[in-house]
Design an enzyme around this catalytic site. Structure first.
Site, PDB file in Angstrom:
ATOM      1  N   LYS A  30      40.962  37.416  43.632  1.00 19.61           N
ATOM      2  CA  LYS A  30      42.293  37.920  43.273  1.00 19.61           C
ATOM      3  C   LYS A  30      42.498  39.349  43.761  1.00 19.61           C
ATOM      4  O   LYS A  30      43.557  39.675  44.314  1.00 19.61           O
ATOM      5  CB  LYS A  30      42.486  37.825  41.750  1.00 19.61           C
ATOM      6  CG  LYS A  30      43.900  38.206  41.284  1.00 19.61           C
ATOM      7  CD  LYS A  30      44.243  37.545  39.968  1.00 19.61           C
ATOM      8  CE  LYS A  30      43.500  38.149  38.789  1.00 19.61           C
ATOM      9  NZ  LYS A  30      44.180  39.364  38.261  1.00 19.61           N
ATOM     10  N   SER A  31      41.507  40.208  43.589  1.00 21.98           N
ATOM     11  CA  SER A  31      41.651  41.604  44.011  1.00 21.98           C
ATOM     12  C   SER A  31      41.852  41.713  45.522  1.00 21.98           C
ATOM     13  O   SER A  31      42.705  42.477  46.002  1.00 21.98           O
ATOM     14  CB  SER A  31      40.414  42.415  43.599  1.00 21.98           C
ATOM     15  OG  SER A  31      40.303  42.487  42.200  1.00 21.98           O
ATOM     16  N   ARG A  35      45.339  42.816  47.831  1.00 25.80           N
ATOM     17  CA  ARG A  35      45.277  43.866  48.844  1.00 25.80           C
ATOM     18  C   ARG A  35      45.616  43.327  50.227  1.00 25.80           C
ATOM     19  O   ARG A  35      46.286  44.007  51.014  1.00 25.80           O
ATOM     20  CB  ARG A  35      43.892  44.526  48.811  1.00 25.80           C
ATOM     21  CG  ARG A  35      43.704  45.444  47.602  1.00 25.80           C
ATOM     22  CD  ARG A  35      42.237  45.706  47.288  1.00 25.80           C
ATOM     23  NE  ARG A  35      42.090  46.673  46.201  1.00 25.80           N
ATOM     24  CZ  ARG A  35      42.254  46.383  44.914  1.00 25.80           C
ATOM     25  NH1 ARG A  35      42.614  45.152  44.547  1.00 25.80           N
ATOM     26  NH2 ARG A  35      42.076  47.310  43.981  1.00 25.80           N
ATOM     27  N   GLY A 107      49.196  43.573  36.548  1.00 25.40           N
ATOM     28  CA  GLY A 107      48.984  45.017  36.537  1.00 25.40           C
ATOM     29  C   GLY A 107      48.626  45.550  37.912  1.00 25.40           C
ATOM     30  O   GLY A 107      49.015  46.663  38.282  1.00 25.40           O
ATOM     31  N   SER A 180      38.596  53.339  37.779  1.00 22.04           N
ATOM     32  CA  SER A 180      39.677  52.360  37.889  1.00 22.04           C
ATOM     33  C   SER A 180      40.010  52.129  39.349  1.00 22.04           C
ATOM     34  O   SER A 180      40.503  53.033  40.033  1.00 22.04           O
ATOM     35  CB  SER A 180      40.926  52.845  37.145  1.00 22.04           C
ATOM     36  OG  SER A 180      42.047  52.050  37.489  1.00 22.04           O
ATOM     37  N   GLN A 182      42.373  50.267  40.445  1.00 18.04           N
ATOM     38  CA  GLN A 182      43.823  50.291  40.605  1.00 18.04           C
ATOM     39  C   GLN A 182      44.334  51.713  40.764  1.00 18.04           C
ATOM     40  O   GLN A 182      45.175  51.989  41.627  1.00 18.04           O
ATOM     41  CB  GLN A 182      44.487  49.593  39.419  1.00 18.04           C
ATOM     42  CG  GLN A 182      44.198  48.100  39.357  1.00 18.04           C
ATOM     43  CD  GLN A 182      44.791  47.438  38.129  1.00 18.04           C
ATOM     44  OE1 GLN A 182      45.387  48.092  37.276  1.00 18.04           O
ATOM     45  NE2 GLN A 182      44.622  46.126  38.027  1.00 18.04           N
ATOM     46  N   ASP A 329      36.020  42.548  33.706  1.00 22.61           N
ATOM     47  CA  ASP A 329      36.812  41.319  33.593  1.00 22.61           C
ATOM     48  C   ASP A 329      35.997  40.138  33.083  1.00 22.61           C
ATOM     49  O   ASP A 329      36.566  39.130  32.659  1.00 22.61           O
ATOM     50  CB  ASP A 329      37.431  40.956  34.945  1.00 22.61           C
ATOM     51  CG  ASP A 329      38.621  41.841  35.294  1.00 22.61           C
ATOM     52  OD1 ASP A 329      39.204  42.434  34.367  1.00 22.61           O
ATOM     53  OD2 ASP A 329      38.956  41.948  36.480  1.00 22.61           O
ATOM     54  N   LYS A 356      43.952  45.650  28.204  1.00 20.17           N
ATOM     55  CA  LYS A 356      44.051  44.626  29.240  1.00 20.17           C
ATOM     56  C   LYS A 356      45.272  43.759  28.938  1.00 20.17           C
ATOM     57  O   LYS A 356      46.175  44.164  28.212  1.00 20.17           O
ATOM     58  CB  LYS A 356      42.755  43.814  29.289  1.00 20.17           C
ATOM     59  CG  LYS A 356      41.580  44.570  29.900  1.00 20.17           C
ATOM     60  CD  LYS A 356      41.803  44.759  31.385  1.00 20.17           C
ATOM     61  CE  LYS A 356      40.605  45.336  32.089  1.00 20.17           C
ATOM     62  NZ  LYS A 356      40.818  45.455  33.552  1.00 20.17           N
ATOM     63  N   ARG A 360      41.535  42.609  24.258  1.00 23.80           N
ATOM     64  CA  ARG A 360      40.399  41.698  24.409  1.00 23.80           C
ATOM     65  C   ARG A 360      39.262  42.028  23.447  1.00 23.80           C
ATOM     66  O   ARG A 360      38.520  41.136  23.031  1.00 23.80           O
ATOM     67  CB  ARG A 360      39.894  41.714  25.853  1.00 23.80           C
ATOM     68  CG  ARG A 360      40.811  40.997  26.824  1.00 23.80           C
ATOM     69  CD  ARG A 360      40.267  41.004  28.246  1.00 23.80           C
ATOM     70  NE  ARG A 360      41.212  40.356  29.157  1.00 23.80           N
ATOM     71  CZ  ARG A 360      41.128  40.422  30.479  1.00 23.80           C
ATOM     72  NH1 ARG A 360      40.158  41.118  31.049  1.00 23.80           N
ATOM     73  NH2 ARG A 360      42.031  39.806  31.238  1.00 23.80           N
TER      74      ARG A 360
END
Length: 445
Positions: A30-31, A35, A107, A180, A182, A329, A356, A360
């Site tokens: 996913k990351s 990108r 996010g 982070s 992000q 995660d 998150k 969580r």
């Protein structure tokens, strides 16, 4: 195992009919998928992408760049991934969108988008669903404001936020208060078009996909253990990206094999980026029979296989704060594994779990409590006292809080156990792993 055809408040997760065995694949990372789409949209020319995750989050990024003027032609393939082309806006810059950009629950889309539009003379309002509007955004706003970007409101904490870009951004040397990826990526992407060297220093290592991928798009970048820099202004040029399998998704398949007696699974073509396979190191410390094997690179991203076998005896361990970014995660599913281990497992400095897609930290403690497992927080540390003889009571209902990681974690309680459980709003797994249950069932021979 079954799911209703129409969305229902609770989905019944039946026990698997046998052990898991054979080769498995998981969806594209996913990351890296985010990108690949975003960087291709920023670049001059047409990029060819394959292996892209087809999920709600990644589609949010696709819709966002289309609203900003990129042309995206990605089609679903036989294996469920997306492949095709993205033609970017390049040196012309993104177009002024006609309406606010809705990032859904993503996010990554919202935070990276702030850095993408910051260096251009446009005004972009970024918003999202109710869950995303509760997540902290000040961490992204603060460094971009130092670079010369304006925001409305002036010091926003949450979405919706209007980014008022500027072609006169200045490079900065930024000491991030948290690890982070992000935050780091948003600053670096703004720095691509700032004059000079933009540097981000972190207190602990975070995912480095951005630093590995930007040079593929012709951007001079350096990547250290806790520091990353980009030299601007740079011209981003189209590139071809092949996305490997997502290690975060692989963690759930690995956990299923660990917990279901008799299982033996090899997960193929998964990213082995050291910043992403902290869950393997954690499971090794717990005594799990798990190992990875290097199989080559996709660009600069290492890939290979992860083999895991049912392990009847697991032990608790401590995960220090400097390693938390590499497992953040996967903590929900690691917590479930820890619930079956002998002794106490401690995750240090996991306060980030509270902000998150859901809280969580509270949800893990609540869910494990339903299993009769003692779990508690002390400050920002999470403690779990495992029970090797754990027996799942009948009639359990778990709340996912609309959080895909929680939904998959609690689904494993039913899939790997002896009695069915119910999971609320299970369809939220579409955020990262739409075919999760079907893939597990397909591994039962």
């Amino acid at each position: 195992m079954s799911t209703s055809e129409a969305p229902q408040p609770y989905t019944i997760i039946e026990p698997l009919s046998g052990p898991l065995s054979g080769d498995a694949t998981v969806p594209g990372d996913k990351s890296i998928s985010h990108r690949a789409v975003l960087f291709a949209a920023m670049a001059e020319g047409t990029s060819h992408l394959s292996g892209v995750l087809d999920s709600e989050d990644v589609r949010a990024s696709i819709r966002a760049v289309e609203a900003l003027g990129a042309s995206v032609l990605l089609d679903r393939q036989a294996d469920g991934t997306l492949a095709g082309t993205v033609t970017g806006w390049g040196q012309q810059g993104p177009a002024q969108p006609d309406a606010p950009i809705d990032c859904g629950n993503s996010g990554t889309t919202a935070r990276l988008l702030m850095g993408i539009v910051a260096p251009w003379d446009i005004r972009v309002t970024i918003t999202g669903d109710a869950s995303l509007q509760k997540r902290p955004m000040r961490r992204i706003v603060a460094p971009l404001a130092k670079m010369g970007c304006d925001f409305e409101p002036e010091t926003p904490e949450h979405l919706p936020i209007t980014v008022c870009g500027s072609r006169a951004l200045r490079a900065i040397d930024y000491a991030s208060p948290m690890a982070s990826a992000q935050l780091k990526t948003a600053v670096l992407l703004a720095g691509v078009f700032a004059d000079g060297t933009t540097e981000v220093r972190e207190p602990a290592p975070s995912r480095n996909h951005t630093e590995l991928m930007l040079p593929e798009f012709n951007v001079p970048t350096t990547a250290g253990t806790r520091v990353a820099t980009v030299d601007g202004p740079a011209e981003m040029l189209a590139s071809d990206v092949v996305v490997p399998g997502d290690p975060s998704s692989a963690a759930f398949v690995a956990a299923a094999a660990l917990l279901r007696p008799g299982s033996s699974v090899t997960i193929q073509n998964v990213s082995l980026n050291p910043a992403r396979i902290g869950f393997v190191r954690t499971l090794e410390r717990m005594g799990a029979d798990i190992r990875e094997s290097y199989g080559g690179h996709e660009g600069k991203e290492p890939r290979g296989t992860i083999a895991v076998n049912y392990t009847p005896v697991l032990r608790g361990c401590e995960i220090p704060s400097q390693h938390i970014a590499s497992v953040i995660d996967e903590i929900p599913v690691l917590a479930l594994v820890a619930a079956h281990a002998r002794g106490i497992t401690v995750f240090h400095e996991v306060g980030e779990l509270r902000v998150k897609e859901s809280d969580r930290l509270a949800a893990i403690i609540e869910g494990l409590g339903k299993l009769g497992v003692d779990a508690w927080e002390e400050g920002d540390d999470l403690f779990i006292e495992g029970n090797p003889n754990l027996t799942v009571p009948e009639g359990l209902r778990f709340e996912s809080h609309g959080d895909h990681r929680l939904a998959m974690t609690w689904a494993l309680v039913g899939a790997c156990g002896r009695v069915p459980v119910e999971v609320a709003d299970f369809t939220c797994v579409a955020v990262s792993y739409p075919d999760f249950l079907a893939d597990l069932k397909g591994l039962v021979k």
